[in-house]
Design an enzyme around this catalytic site. Sequence first.
Site, PDB file in Angstrom:
ATOM      1  N   ARG A   8      32.269  60.213  37.885  1.00 38.03           N
ATOM      2  CA  ARG A   8      31.477  58.793  38.153  1.00 38.03           C
ATOM      3  C   ARG A   8      31.274  58.514  39.489  1.00 38.03           C
ATOM      4  O   ARG A   8      32.113  59.139  40.343  1.00 38.03           O
ATOM      5  CB  ARG A   8      32.224  57.856  36.953  1.00 38.03           C
ATOM      6  CG  ARG A   8      33.535  57.495  37.567  1.00 38.03           C
ATOM      7  CD  ARG A   8      33.892  56.379  36.638  1.00 38.03           C
ATOM      8  NE  ARG A   8      35.239  55.908  36.947  1.00 38.03           N
ATOM      9  CZ  ARG A   8      36.415  55.128  36.339  1.00 38.03           C
ATOM     10  NH1 ARG A   8      35.642  54.535  35.264  1.00 38.03           N
ATOM     11  NH2 ARG A   8      37.564  54.809  36.588  1.00 38.03           N
ATOM     12  N   ASN A  46      30.780  48.564  38.678  1.00 38.79           N
ATOM     13  CA  ASN A  46      32.279  48.304  38.174  1.00 38.79           C
ATOM     14  C   ASN A  46      33.220  48.900  39.391  1.00 38.79           C
ATOM     15  O   ASN A  46      32.933  49.791  40.137  1.00 38.79           O
ATOM     16  CB  ASN A  46      32.348  49.566  37.074  1.00 38.79           C
ATOM     17  CG  ASN A  46      33.884  49.616  36.397  1.00 38.79           C
ATOM     18  OD1 ASN A  46      34.277  48.456  35.941  1.00 38.79           O
ATOM     19  ND2 ASN A  46      34.597  50.699  36.543  1.00 38.79           N
ATOM     20  N   GLU A  47      34.105  47.897  39.640  1.00 37.91           N
ATOM     21  CA  GLU A  47      35.275  48.290  40.365  1.00 37.91           C
ATOM     22  C   GLU A  47      34.320  48.839  41.787  1.00 37.91           C
ATOM     23  O   GLU A  47      34.867  50.017  42.138  1.00 37.91           O
ATOM     24  CB  GLU A  47      36.179  49.243  39.998  1.00 37.91           C
ATOM     25  CG  GLU A  47      37.115  48.431  38.934  1.00 37.91           C
ATOM     26  CD  GLU A  47      38.629  49.287  38.863  1.00 37.91           C
ATOM     27  OE1 GLU A  47      38.468  50.403  39.068  1.00 37.91           O
ATOM     28  OE2 GLU A  47      39.417  48.588  38.205  1.00 37.91           O
ATOM     29  N   GLU A  59      40.479  43.734  33.676  1.00 38.95           N
ATOM     30  CA  GLU A  59      40.967  44.947  33.047  1.00 38.95           C
ATOM     31  C   GLU A  59      42.472  44.984  33.463  1.00 38.95           C
ATOM     32  O   GLU A  59      42.973  44.772  34.451  1.00 38.95           O
ATOM     33  CB  GLU A  59      40.331  45.985  34.015  1.00 38.95           C
ATOM     34  CG  GLU A  59      38.866  46.605  33.577  1.00 38.95           C
ATOM     35  CD  GLU A  59      38.645  47.778  34.058  1.00 38.95           C
ATOM     36  OE1 GLU A  59      39.343  48.741  34.379  1.00 38.95           O
ATOM     37  OE2 GLU A  59      37.156  47.952  34.527  1.00 38.95           O
ATOM     38  N   TRP A  90      46.429  57.944  34.790  1.00 44.43           N
ATOM     39  CA  TRP A  90      46.169  58.496  36.394  1.00 44.43           C
ATOM     40  C   TRP A  90      47.313  58.273  37.314  1.00 44.43           C
ATOM     41  O   TRP A  90      47.337  58.610  38.319  1.00 44.43           O
ATOM     42  CB  TRP A  90      44.950  57.655  36.899  1.00 44.43           C
ATOM     43  CG  TRP A  90      45.059  56.127  36.430  1.00 44.43           C
ATOM     44  CD1 TRP A  90      44.396  55.551  35.458  1.00 44.43           C
ATOM     45  CD2 TRP A  90      45.764  55.146  37.353  1.00 44.43           C
ATOM     46  NE1 TRP A  90      44.647  54.270  35.738  1.00 44.43           N
ATOM     47  CE2 TRP A  90      45.351  54.008  36.699  1.00 44.43           C
ATOM     48  CE3 TRP A  90      46.404  55.356  38.537  1.00 44.43           C
ATOM     49  CZ2 TRP A  90      45.909  52.618  37.610  1.00 44.43           C
ATOM     50  CZ3 TRP A  90      46.935  54.127  38.867  1.00 44.43           C
ATOM     51  CH2 TRP A  90      46.530  52.628  38.483  1.00 44.43           C
ATOM     52  N   GLU A 137      39.609  60.061  29.978  1.00 40.12           N
ATOM     53  CA  GLU A 137      40.729  58.872  30.056  1.00 40.12           C
ATOM     54  C   GLU A 137      41.141  58.972  28.694  1.00 40.12           C
ATOM     55  O   GLU A 137      41.633  57.903  28.320  1.00 40.12           O
ATOM     56  CB  GLU A 137      39.860  57.509  30.316  1.00 40.12           C
ATOM     57  CG  GLU A 137      39.448  57.646  31.980  1.00 40.12           C
ATOM     58  CD  GLU A 137      39.115  56.260  32.349  1.00 40.12           C
ATOM     59  OE1 GLU A 137      38.322  55.557  31.691  1.00 40.12           O
ATOM     60  OE2 GLU A 137      39.347  55.884  33.423  1.00 40.12           O
ATOM     61  N   PHE A 174      43.928  59.837  27.352  1.00 37.80           N
ATOM     62  CA  PHE A 174      45.211  59.502  27.025  1.00 37.80           C
ATOM     63  C   PHE A 174      45.415  57.949  27.878  1.00 37.80           C
ATOM     64  O   PHE A 174      46.796  57.752  27.886  1.00 37.80           O
ATOM     65  CB  PHE A 174      46.142  60.665  27.681  1.00 37.80           C
ATOM     66  CG  PHE A 174      46.178  61.764  26.913  1.00 37.80           C
ATOM     67  CD1 PHE A 174      46.467  61.825  25.648  1.00 37.80           C
ATOM     68  CD2 PHE A 174      45.587  62.870  27.402  1.00 37.80           C
ATOM     69  CE1 PHE A 174      46.549  63.166  24.907  1.00 37.80           C
ATOM     70  CE2 PHE A 174      45.542  64.205  26.676  1.00 37.80           C
ATOM     71  CZ  PHE A 174      45.865  64.288  25.399  1.00 37.80           C
ATOM     72  N   HIS A 175      44.338  57.305  28.049  1.00 39.36           N
ATOM     73  CA  HIS A 175      44.718  55.984  28.295  1.00 39.36           C
ATOM     74  C   HIS A 175      44.742  55.054  27.373  1.00 39.36           C
ATOM     75  O   HIS A 175      44.123  55.295  26.333  1.00 39.36           O
ATOM     76  CB  HIS A 175      43.442  55.561  29.349  1.00 39.36           C
ATOM     77  CG  HIS A 175      43.724  54.330  30.186  1.00 39.36           C
ATOM     78  ND1 HIS A 175      43.817  52.981  29.631  1.00 39.36           N
ATOM     79  CD2 HIS A 175      43.839  54.155  31.389  1.00 39.36           C
ATOM     80  CE1 HIS A 175      44.065  52.338  30.532  1.00 39.36           C
ATOM     81  NE2 HIS A 175      43.877  52.820  31.943  1.00 39.36           N
TER      82      HIS A 175
END
Length: 660
Positions: free
Chosen positions: A111, A149-150, A308, A316, A356, A358-359
């Site tokens: 991304r 986003n960010e 968030e 990460w 992501e 496993f987030h």
Amino acid sequence: MALLPFDGISLGCDYNPEQWPPSVWREDVELMREAGVGFVTLGVFSWALLQPGPDRYDFGWFDEVLGLLHDGGIAVDMATATAAPPPWLTHAHPEMLPVDAEGRTLWPGSRQSWCPSSPVFRDHALRLVEQLANRYGSHPAVRLWHVSNELGCHIGKYWCDVSAAAFRRWLADRYGTVDALNDAWGTAFWSQHYSSFDEVLPPRITPAVPNPTHELDFARFSSDALLDYYRAERDVLRRLTPDVPVTTNLMVSSHQSEQDYFRWAPELDLIAQDHYLDARLAHPRAEQAFTDDLTRGVAGGAAWLLMESATSAVNWQPVNVAKRPGELLVDSLRHVARGADGVAFFQWRASRAGGEKFHSALVPHAGRDSQRFREVVGLGDALRRIGEVAGSRVKADVALLFDWNSWWACDLGSHPTGELRYVDAVHRWHRAVTELGATADVVHPESDLAGYRLVIVPTLYLASDATAAALDAYVRAGGQMLVTYFSGIVDERDHIRLGGYPGAFRELLGVRAEEFAPLPPGQTVALDDGSTADLWTEVLTAPDAEVVARYTDGPLPGTPALTRRAVGEGVAWYLATRLDDAATAALADRLTRDAGVTRLAGAQPGVELVRRGHHLFVLNRSHDPVKVPARGLDLLTGERVGGTVDVPAGGAAVVREEET
Ligand code: GLA
């Protein structure tokens, strides 16, 4: 700053319905209601599905999701969906891809593969923003716009040719003439003199140390380039939907230094911030408290929105530490205590595929029947109970000065020691003050300091004349101030202030250093007041200050390490070394007492106390129950508190205090 467009202290999350079949969406809304989710951020990564081709849009599924959310009473923070461009766009226009300092293209496949100065990217992104604004700007569920986003999350600096041209335009605006640039960059050194702006490049990799002012200006430009992109989206939204506030999720943190959010803040209708605990740090929760206080500083003291965070582990870090039972609540309340009017998470439902998976999320892979979801429901309930806190202000007697420009300049190479990290210096003082039960606003050096009892200036390497003048006026008017080592060394161009260190503050502090004498890693020095220090010493004299402590060993025995000067009605302290934790705490204790700083009784390492409006937050991370003086009503338990509140190990209390 606008008030938050959501009610009370809201619970929110990123919602990515495109990862799930429509059959799941209905259950999502049901579970959101059960958890007390008040708003979701929708569409952050939906570009490829909303616009499957250059002239094709597919809003049907989005209409359906929005309808379901609205029917469920859930408000929407609508993303502009431009954070991750679709493959058809990057395929057609590879010239929009970012390039790093070594000239490598950062290809699509994850991304953020776009450059903020790329006209072709901007053109496509703004067209999508226009479509979304026209279609959803007046939808009753939509309360807030969420740009991209960010911004700058993975790449904060861009070295491509498009950015090089934008950098040259930025420099021409800043300096007017190439001679002014030569002067500011000190290009007489190493034959770097430029004849024209056309010769200037971004600071790509070089054989030896690059010109530091070149690097510093590139850091400023890079922050401005992303801000300029934010403004471009915001302007479309303001034009088409003037009544819907606009924000973007900032990343005020200790690992992310590439955006000067004090410059960004005036462009946002409200401040939204993302925060993830970093298990790599020695004191992750202290870092959270610091970034919360800095976010409040960025918001000018107004309430802000935690956009968030994680309900448990991220995916990460080298090892992704899960939250223990109870930590979700206490960590969330820490944000609220320090000014957040909403607590949101990435993301609603844990992904089953993708980078992501496993987030953590509000709904884990295990589903609704899980301890994590039960904790989320408990959090929703707690936030509802403390809704009356919304909009109130945190009261702080201490100001801690912080500056991104100083951070960038301080951490450049070729300095007296490579061991000094600006953020570590600031954290150390923030933590010491916090552990005493005092609260610090973390503010820009040129802020109005009049209301503070104590101002701490940790390692402010780069300081403007205006900062020096403001601190002088503050102290003379009765303020108490501490400046620490390697402060006031250079001006905004990163030019040394001559005549002895710390140039900008030398006269105010009544000291003068002729040389720095940093210490090798692991070496400590003793002071004659019993303190231990490391990292840094200076060949310091105190022509016009009282010497409070001297070194007894190390390279400079007998040399002043800590000084104090009464000036006007106030006092200016100088600390020329890095004290260890115990000595920092002892000095913070003395300074806060001398200055009459409010310290909430019961605070200690592991037990955090903050007063926000008429509410006392007690966050107990210790392994023992604590009793803290308070009188009023504990909003979490609904019980009256008549003198002391009992808070279990790992628990919290939010007491609406009675006037005494
Ligand atoms: C950031 C991003 C999110 C997600 C999280 C994971 O905050 O904005 O999309 O990647 O990190 O921690």
